[in-house]
Write an enzyme that holds these catalytic residues in place. Structure first.
Site, PDB file in Angstrom:
ATOM      1  N   SER A 211      34.563   4.728   3.178  1.00  0.00           N
ATOM      2  CA  SER A 211      33.292   4.848   3.876  1.00  0.00           C
ATOM      3  C   SER A 211      33.152   6.281   4.410  1.00  0.00           C
ATOM      4  CB  SER A 211      33.217   3.811   5.000  1.00  0.00           C
ATOM      5  OG  SER A 211      31.978   3.862   5.653  1.00  0.00           O
TER       6      SER A 211
ATOM      7  N   TYR B 286      22.478   8.508   3.415  1.00  0.00           N
ATOM      8  CA  TYR B 286      23.921   8.414   3.171  1.00  0.00           C
ATOM      9  C   TYR B 286      24.557   7.470   4.186  1.00  0.00           C
ATOM     10  CZ  TYR B 286      28.795   9.974   2.672  1.00  0.00           C
ATOM     11  OH  TYR B 286      30.156  10.029   2.488  1.00  0.00           O
TER      12      TYR B 286
ATOM     13  N   LYS C   7      26.583   3.816   3.551  1.00  0.00           N
ATOM     14  CA  LYS C   7      27.939   3.542   4.032  1.00  0.00           C
ATOM     15  C   LYS C   7      27.951   2.409   5.059  1.00  0.00           C
ATOM     16  CE  LYS C   7      30.159   6.613   1.591  1.00  0.00           C
ATOM     17  NZ  LYS C   7      31.113   6.187   0.547  1.00  0.00           N
TER      18      LYS C   7
END
Length: 292
Positions: free
Chosen positions: A144, A158, A162
Site C-alpha cells: 500500500s 492514488y 490504496k
C-alpha cells in the site's frame, strides 16, 4: 513478536511478485533470491529481468504480466505453480502514481489508477487463494502506501486506490485466516524508486489550481530525503520470517510518524463530536412494513 534479524530464512520458499522489474518489486525479488528462495517475477516488461534470470537460473521465473488483465493474472499464477510446485509468499506490488487535482481527472484516468492499484491486486489475490487454501498456508503482502493513511493535494486518486486496497485486504485477511493464509498490508514511506518518473502519470492542469500547484512546487523544491529500496526489502524479509506477522506494517519513520499523527488527530475529532455521534443512534425494533 518479530523474529531476530539474524534468524535464517526458511529454505525453499516460493514467491510471486508483481511489478518485479524495478523499484521496490525488484528489491523484494532480489532479497528473496539472496535468501535462497525462488521467485516468480511478474512485470509488464519481463525483459528487464533477463540479467536477474541469468544470474539465478531456474530459481527465477520471469513472467510478462499486465495485472489489469484478470485472465492473464490467473494464467500467470497457474504457470508459476506449475513451474515451482507451489506458492508461499505473494507480493502485490504493481502500481503507478497518477498525479493531479481530483477535479482534473477524466474518467479514463481515474479508472486506470484503480484498475492497476486496486483491481490488479484483487485479481492476483483471487488467483492465488485457491493454491494457498489447498496447502493451508501462505502469506499475502499488499503493498500500500502512506497515501492510504491520509489524502494530500495532487495524490487524491492514488490515495483512493490504496485506501480501497486496504479496505479489501482487511476483509480478505479475516476471510483467509481460517485456511491458514496470512495477509499483511505494507505501508511504505518514501523510497528512491521510479514512482515519480516512469511510474508517473499526470492530469491536464486546470488554471484554477495554479496557486496551489505553485505552493506545492515550492515545498517540493526544498527537497526530500527518501531511502534506498533495499531497506524496505530487509523489512519485508523480517516480516515473512515472523511467526506472528502483523495485519499492517509501516515502513520508515516518516510513515510511522504520519500514522500516529493522523490517528491522534482523528481520535481528537471523534471525541469532540462524540455527543453528536452518539445521539444519531437509538436502536429500535424494525419498523412495521420494513423490507416489504
Amino acid at each position: 513478536m518479530p523474529m531476530s534479524a539474524t534468524t535464517p530464512s526458511p529454505a525453499g520458499r516460493v514467491w510471486f511478485v508483481t511489478g518485479a522489474s524495478r523499484g521496490l518489486g525488484r528489491a523484494f525479488a532480489e532479497a528473496a533470491l539472496a535468501a535462497g528462495d525462488r521467485v516468480a517475477a511478474a512485470a509488464r516488461t519481463a525483459g528487464a529481468l533477463e540479467a536477474l534470470a541469468a544470474e539465478h537460473g531456474d530459481r527465477l521465473l520471469a513472467l510478462p504480466l499486465d495485472v489489469t488483465d484478470r485472465a492473464a493474472v490467473h494464467a500467470a499464477v497457474d504457470e508459476a505453480v506449475r513451474h515451482f510446485g507451489r506458492l508461499d509468499v505473494v507480493v502485490n506490488n504493481a502500481g503507478f502514481l497518477a498525479m493531479g487535482m481530483v477535479e482534473e481527472f477524466t474518467e479514463a484516468e481515474a479508472r486506470a489508477q484503480m484498475e492497476t492499484n486496486f483491481f490488479g491486486a484483487l485479481w492476483v489475490s483471487q488467483a492465488v487463494l485457491p493454491h494457498l487454501r489447498a496447502r493451508r498456508s501462505g502469506h499475502i503482502l499488499q503493498i500500500s502506501s502512506i497515501g492510504a493513511l491520509a489524502g494530500f493535494p495532487l495524490t487524491g486518486m492514488y490515495s483512493a486506490s490504496k485506501a480501497a486496497l486496504e479496505g479489501m485486504s482487511e476483509a480478505l485477511a479475516a476471510e483467509a485466516a481460517g485456511f491458514g493464509v496470512r495477509l499483511t498490508v505494507v505501508e511504505p514511506g518514501g523510497y528512491w524508486t521510479d514512482l515519480y518518473t516512469t511510474g508517473l502519470a499526470a492530469t491536464e492542469p486546470m488554471e484554477e489550481y495554479a496557486p496551489l500547484r505553485a505552493e506545492l512546487e515550492k515545498q517540493f523544491a526544498e527537497g526530500s530525503s527518501d531511502s534506498m529500496p533495499h531497506l524496505a526489502a530487509e523489512a519485508v524479509m523480517k516480516l515473512v520470517d515472523s511467526e506472528d506477522p502483523p495485519l499492517r506494517l509501516l515502513l520508515g519513520g516518516t510513515a510511522y510518524d504520519l500514522a500516529l499523527d493522523v490517528s491522534r488527530r482523528r481520535a481528537a475529532t471523534w471525541a469532540a463530536w462524540e455527543e453528536v455521534s452518539r445521539a444519531a443512534e437509538h436502536a429500535v425494533e424494525a419498523p412495521e412494513g420494513y423490507g416489504s
